[in-house]
Design an enzyme around this catalytic site. Structure first.
Site, PDB file in Angstrom:
ATOM      1  N   SER A 212       7.508  -3.689  -6.418  1.00  0.00           N
ATOM      2  CA  SER A 212       7.242  -4.427  -5.180  1.00  0.00           C
ATOM      3  C   SER A 212       6.639  -3.479  -4.151  1.00  0.00           C
ATOM      4  O   SER A 212       6.132  -2.412  -4.512  1.00  0.00           O
ATOM      5  CB  SER A 212       8.541  -5.050  -4.662  1.00  0.00           C
ATOM      6  OG  SER A 212       8.274  -5.959  -3.640  1.00  0.00           O
ATOM      7  N   ASN A 213       6.662  -3.841  -2.900  1.00  0.00           N
ATOM      8  CA  ASN A 213       6.152  -2.953  -1.847  1.00  0.00           C
ATOM      9  C   ASN A 213       7.029  -3.083  -0.611  1.00  0.00           C
ATOM     10  O   ASN A 213       7.995  -3.841  -0.602  1.00  0.00           O
ATOM     11  CB  ASN A 213       4.679  -3.268  -1.547  1.00  0.00           C
ATOM     12  CG  ASN A 213       4.507  -4.715  -1.123  1.00  0.00           C
ATOM     13  OD1 ASN A 213       5.032  -5.135  -0.098  1.00  0.00           O
ATOM     14  ND2 ASN A 213       3.782  -5.500  -1.926  1.00  0.00           N
TER      15      ASN A 213
END
Ligand code: CTP
Length: 404
Positions: A212-213
């Site tokens: 993810s980020n």
């Protein structure tokens, strides 16, 4: 910033056990330098005396449609409706909500609402079963469609002894709502349908892990809140974030980029404006075992995951753009403006909002942002100062309105 100062506000009070909080709300509104007039329903007087409000507001309290000693022409409800900058009914009961939804004018307060030219905010308070009853839910939906602003009740212990959604929020929460309301309040997006994406996406690599980020979703949620406060109908499609849904925004949660794409495909024809703030993962794992990958499956202390490219959602939606306005976001650390301009063109956007997370106070997780808006029409740049994400959102809509 105190945006309540100098405002003429009608405080409506209905017959609920929470009516005592209205006295505190009146005090706080006055402390914020608002001029307040109090209007009560007759049943509110069973919970709190009109005298309390007239003493606190140093003004008459309006309750009777036909007061016995009245010498006036009986048009106070019209006069007040013209006088106010806003009206807030806190608490509002299921019964008054139903009357307002159907235009029934059987007491001073309900008649005044029909004559009101200013925006209306309501803060429902009732037992949980009354609040979730389909009749109440559809009456509230009807009022929201008409542009009434609803301060959602809170979950908690109720006067009935039951627990659930139905408590009038604390006075501080209502005051914050009113301050935001006056700050962002313009009806210039009324009738517009705004679709917003927010947050990161999560791409699983096995049954328990994902890529993810750092996106917090704050910018997208601010965009959704600002659009709703300016009168738009707002749908928010968000990746996993720990944020509360803004008032009057309908929310759909998604996990992966593919799920976000599917949700957008379902909603894009509905909207007039699409604002893509989501930090969509560009890649996903090629194979996702439905079990946990074990440490010793990889040899020699090195692991690798094979990734495949996700759909570029904005590019994929471009053929369905028609007269819609598409606004993208770009996060760039190098060649900021050039890269953003390239994205503006390749994604057929009407505007792109670019920020550099290396600038202090901009980017992931912060409450503020410093952005440049680049117009798709002529690539002109608007550099905004460091602002709260809500104010940035407001300025983006100012820009969007110049494009329409
Ligand atoms: N976006 C999208 N679909 C993707 C990736 C991004 O629609 N698969 C959207 C984002 O929501 C954003 C805009 O495209 O509005 C730019 O996203 P960004 O991640 O900055 O650009 P990318 O095209 O992914 O390019 P790069 O990662 O190389 O900077």
């Amino acid at each position: 910033m105190n945006s309540i100062s100098g405002k003429k506000i009608i405080l409506g009070v209905c017959g609920s056990i929470a009516a005592y909080k209205s006295a505190f709300l009146l005090r706080e509104l006055q402390r914020a330098d608002a001029e307040v007039r109090v209007v009560m329903t007759p049943s509110a007087a069973n919970f709190i005396a009109p005298l309390t409000f007239s003493a606190l507001s140093r003004s008459q309290v309006y309750m009777d449609m036909f007061p016995e000693k009245s010498t006036s022409m009986g048009t106070w409800h019209i006069d007040l409706g013209l006088w106010a900058d806003a009206m807030i009914i806190a608490p509002v009961t299921a019964s008054t909500i139903a009357k307002l939804a159907h235009g029934i004018a059987d007491n001073f307060l309900t008649s005044l609402v029909l004559a009101l030219r200013a925006p209306l905010v309501i803060a429902p308070a009732m037992d949980v079963d009354m609040f979730v009853h389909p009749a109440t839910a559809s009456n509230i939906a009807k009022l929201m469609e008409r542009g009434v602003h609803v301060i959602q009740p809170e979950e908690g212990e109720l006067a009935s002894g039951l627990s659930g959604k139905g408590r009038l929020p604390e006075v501080d929460t209502i005051m914050k709502y009113m301050n935001d309301f006056f700050l962002g309040y313009h009806r210039d997006l009324a009738g517009k349908k705004v679709l917003v994406t927010a947050g990161p996406t999560q791409e699983p690599i096995d049954a328990v892990r994902f890529i993810s980020n750092r996106s917090s979703g704050k910018m997208g949620f601010a965009v959704a809140a600002a659009a709703a406060n300016r009168g738009a109908e707002v749908r928010l499609i968000t990746g996993p974030v720990g944020l509360e849904t803004p008032q009057n925004v309908s929310r759909e949660n998604v996990g992966t980029a593919e799920e976000m794409f599917t949700a957008l495909e379902r909603n894009v024809d509905w909207c007039d404006v699409l604002v893509m703030t989501a930090a969509v993962s560009d890649y996903r794992a090629e194979n996702i075992p439905d079990r946990k990958i074990k440490k010793d499956e990889f040899a020699g202390g090195k692991a690798s995951v094979s990734l495949v490219e996700n759909t570029d959602i904005l590019k994929a939606l471009a053929p369905r753009k028609g007269n819609r306005l598409f606004v993208g976001f770009a996060l760039e650390t190098d060649n900021v403006i050039d890269n953003a301009k390239r994205k503006l063109k390749s994604k057929s956007l009407d505007a792109i909002v670019v920020n550099n997370p290396r600038v202090e106070g901009a980017g992931f997780g912060t409450e503020t942002n410093k952005v440049t808006i680049i117009s798709g029409r002529d690539e002109s740049q608007t550099d905004l100062p460091m602002l709260s994400k809500y104010e940035v959102a407001d300025r983006i809509f100012d820009h969007i309105l110049t494009l329409h």
